[in-house]
Write a protein that holds these residues in place. Structure first.
Motif, PDB file in Angstrom:
ATOM      1  N   GLN A  39     123.508 106.875 -24.100  1.00  0.00           N
ATOM      2  CA  GLN A  39     122.584 107.878 -23.584  1.00  0.00           C
ATOM      3  C   GLN A  39     123.367 108.910 -22.784  1.00  0.00           C
ATOM      4  N   LYS A  43     119.435 113.375 -22.519  1.00  0.00           N
ATOM      5  CA  LYS A  43     119.123 113.035 -23.903  1.00  0.00           C
ATOM      6  C   LYS A  43     118.545 111.634 -23.994  1.00  0.00           C
ATOM      7  N   GLN A  44     117.927 111.356 -25.141  1.00  0.00           N
ATOM      8  CA  GLN A  44     117.381 110.026 -25.365  1.00  0.00           C
ATOM      9  C   GLN A  44     118.491 109.046 -25.750  1.00  0.00           C
ATOM     10  N   ARG A  45     118.225 107.779 -25.501  1.00  0.00           N
ATOM     11  CA  ARG A  45     119.161 106.748 -25.918  1.00  0.00           C
ATOM     12  C   ARG A  45     119.209 106.707 -27.443  1.00  0.00           C
ATOM     13  N   GLU A  46     120.415 106.594 -27.991  1.00  0.00           N
ATOM     14  CA  GLU A  46     120.577 106.584 -29.443  1.00  0.00           C
ATOM     15  C   GLU A  46     121.460 105.431 -29.883  1.00  0.00           C
TER      16      GLU A  46
END
Length: 121
Positions: A39, A43-46
């Protein structure tokens, strides 16, 4: 109680390498899938990479050819070898594992607390 503990993060220059480790400990019977997520700020966790108990791997397109996920089942540990690091790889990296608990034999997903990787000159 089961916990995942990551290590190996730090500051590295672009083009450099780092190796992350994540060890599971506690009252566990077995571990199914393990993996790494990240993350970045804002931003979003990916998903970064996953590996099954049998060794089958899956990678995000952004890291294919640069990162390698592996595991040592005897040590309940998953690794992430990161090569050719780029500034956009800067993020908190989190370990994830689906663990079968020792006493109930139920499956539960666990997360580590994360380790920071900073790629900068």
């Amino acid at each position: 109680q089961v916990q995942l503990v990551e290590s190996g993060g730090g500051l590295v220059q672009p083009g450099g390498s780092l190796r992350l480790s994540c060890a599971a400990s506690g009252s566990l019977f077995s571990i199914d899938g393990m993996g790494w997520f990240r993350q970045a700020p804002g931003k979003q966790r990916e998903l970064v990479a996953t590996i099954t108990s049998g060794g089958r791997t899956n990678y995000a397109d952004s890291v294919k050819g640069r990162f390698t996920v592996s595991r040592d089942n005897a040590k309940n540990t998953v690794y992430l070898q990161m090569n050719s690091l780029k500034s956009e790889d800067t993020a908190d990296y989190y370990c994830n594992a689906e663990i079968q608990l020792q006493y109930t034999r139920a499956y539960k997903k666990y997360w580590g607390k994360g380790t920071l990787v900073t790629v900068s000159s």
